[in-house]
Design an enzyme around this catalytic site. Sequence first.
Site, mmCIF file in Angstrom:
data_model
loop_
_atom_site.group_PDB
_atom_site.id
_atom_site.type_symbol
_atom_site.label_atom_id
_atom_site.label_comp_id
_atom_site.label_asym_id
_atom_site.label_seq_id
_atom_site.Cartn_x
_atom_site.Cartn_y
_atom_site.Cartn_z
ATOM 1 N N GLU A 28 80.341 5.209 13.939
ATOM 2 C CA GLU A 28 79.404 4.928 12.838
ATOM 3 C C GLU A 28 80.068 4.907 11.462
ATOM 4 O O GLU A 28 79.594 5.558 10.526
ATOM 5 C CB GLU A 28 78.244 5.946 12.880
ATOM 6 C CG GLU A 28 77.506 5.915 14.216
ATOM 7 C CD GLU A 28 76.327 6.894 14.314
ATOM 8 O OE1 GLU A 28 76.154 7.725 13.399
ATOM 9 O OE2 GLU A 28 75.593 6.809 15.301
ATOM 10 N N ASN A 61 83.074 2.650 17.530
ATOM 11 C CA ASN A 61 81.724 2.658 18.100
ATOM 12 C C ASN A 61 80.682 2.671 16.974
ATOM 13 O O ASN A 61 80.864 3.356 15.965
ATOM 14 C CB ASN A 61 81.593 3.946 18.941
ATOM 15 C CG ASN A 61 80.416 3.967 19.885
ATOM 16 O OD1 ASN A 61 80.219 3.033 20.658
ATOM 17 N ND2 ASN A 61 79.630 5.044 19.845
ATOM 18 N N HIS A 110 71.142 1.337 20.726
ATOM 19 C CA HIS A 110 69.871 2.077 20.716
ATOM 20 C C HIS A 110 68.813 1.085 20.220
ATOM 21 O O HIS A 110 68.691 0.849 19.022
ATOM 22 C CB HIS A 110 69.958 3.295 19.796
ATOM 23 C CG HIS A 110 70.924 4.318 20.301
ATOM 24 N ND1 HIS A 110 70.715 5.014 21.468
ATOM 25 C CD2 HIS A 110 72.107 4.748 19.810
ATOM 26 C CE1 HIS A 110 71.729 5.845 21.674
ATOM 27 N NE2 HIS A 110 72.589 5.691 20.684
ATOM 28 N N GLU A 143 75.784 3.337 24.584
ATOM 29 C CA GLU A 143 74.719 4.349 24.481
ATOM 30 C C GLU A 143 73.345 3.719 24.676
ATOM 31 O O GLU A 143 72.360 4.122 24.039
ATOM 32 C CB GLU A 143 74.753 5.042 23.106
ATOM 33 C CG GLU A 143 76.114 5.608 22.742
ATOM 34 C CD GLU A 143 76.126 6.380 21.419
ATOM 35 O OE1 GLU A 143 75.043 6.709 20.892
ATOM 36 O OE2 GLU A 143 77.238 6.652 20.919
ATOM 37 N N ASP A 183 69.781 2.591 25.162
ATOM 38 C CA ASP A 183 68.407 2.968 25.505
ATOM 39 C C ASP A 183 67.486 2.011 24.757
ATOM 40 O O ASP A 183 67.877 1.419 23.747
ATOM 41 C CB ASP A 183 68.076 4.455 25.244
ATOM 42 C CG ASP A 183 68.451 4.969 23.863
ATOM 43 O OD1 ASP A 183 68.446 4.192 22.892
ATOM 44 O OD2 ASP A 183 68.736 6.176 23.759
HETATM 45 C C1 XIL Z 1 72.849 12.470 20.037
HETATM 46 C C2 XIL Z 1 72.636 13.447 21.184
HETATM 47 O O1 XIL Z 1 72.129 12.756 22.301
HETATM 48 C C3 XIL Z 1 71.689 14.549 20.763
HETATM 49 O O2 XIL Z 1 71.586 15.533 21.772
HETATM 50 C C4 XIL Z 1 72.207 15.194 19.471
HETATM 51 O O3 XIL Z 1 71.264 16.146 19.027
HETATM 52 C C5 XIL Z 1 72.432 14.152 18.402
HETATM 53 O O4 XIL Z 1 73.308 13.155 18.895
HETATM 54 N N1 XIL Z 1 74.617 8.007 18.317
HETATM 55 C C6 XIL Z 1 75.684 8.702 18.852
HETATM 56 C C7 XIL Z 1 75.421 9.883 19.722
HETATM 57 O O5 XIL Z 1 76.834 8.284 18.701
HETATM 58 O O6 XIL Z 1 76.436 10.848 19.604
HETATM 59 C C8 XIL Z 1 74.077 10.498 19.434
HETATM 60 O O7 XIL Z 1 73.838 11.531 20.393
HETATM 61 C C9 XIL Z 1 72.995 9.443 19.467
HETATM 62 C C10 XIL Z 1 73.236 8.405 18.401
#
Ligand code: XIL
Length: 316
Positions: free
Chosen positions: A131, A173, A209, A237, A239
């Site tokens: 990020e 990422n 996401h 990641e 979802d």
């Molecule tokens: C999230 C975890 O799933 C949670 O348990 C934690 O509280 C916060 O982080 N982007 C990312 C991940 O790169 O590391 C994040 O994971 C979700 C968003």
Amino acid sequence: DPGLHALATRKGRYFGIAMDNPALSDQTYLSYAKNTKEFGVVTVGNSLKWDATEPSRNSFSYDRADAIVKFAEANGQAVRGHTLVWHSQLPSWVSNGNFNAAELTRIIESHVTNVMTKFKGRLFHWDVVNEVVDDGGNKLRDSVFSRTLGEEFIAIAFRAARKADPACKLYINDYNIDGLDAKSTFTYDLVKRLLAKGVPIDGVGVQAHLISGSVPGSIQENWARFASLGVDVAITELDIRIPLPVTDAKLQQQKKDYNAVTKACASIPRCVGITIWDFPDHYSWIPSVFPQEGAALPWDSNYKKKPAYYGIQEAL
Ligand code: XIL
């Protein structure tokens, strides 16, 4: 069902999950998680972040990460490391330290070297930076790293990472780099610039996401644009959240969305695999961060496969 990883493997790709330590005491969860027909790769969900691995300077702690890595290894699953340099889940000794450029460089190099050396040879991918691009898409995200070192902090992290574990694929990422827009274009230009300077970036990690019904139409074109730089692309990641309450119609829309994402990856030779950010809905991070949204994963809270599962299966 043959299993999502089994299907992905036939085309040289993987399908995997993120998991976090609380799941390690849930035997029902584990009985699904260890199924290598579904999941060939495990990402460590929280325990490799800076606050977990180096909570105070030069004091490293690896037990929680090691527990997940060992679970995956016992099943014969590959492991993705997540993440080394990130503005979030960063201990205050780093964010509030007021270090000058030389000192912060040493801190990044020490952190990356220690963590990667600890797991050397056991992780096949690392999200080296996470990020780093601002949401507006016209500059780096403001952080202690960018404020002190500018773009150079990314190069410093990748060079230390390559040195520590040369066989590991190194990723940059980020989220909201799905469609063609300002942020994905800035990311593309950034990676291009860093590669031209010889920074050892192997792949772009697309968090993905996403919001059901709002998946950009240009994901295939955009991810192929990353791959055209000569790097791999991984969906890291995934979802796809639903505005609650869930209805059958919304689950059908979510199936379409998972299908579109999987198809986009499957059509790009250098898209190496897909990771979902945990697999049953009751383990998803979404409801805790996005109120009124949820049901973002392909398995429901009773481990029943949702339409989304079949949306993925049909595209693999
Ligand atoms: C999230 C975890 O799933 C949670 O348990 C934690 O509280 C916060 O982080 N982007 C990312 C991940 O790169 O590391 C994040 O994971 C979700 C968003």
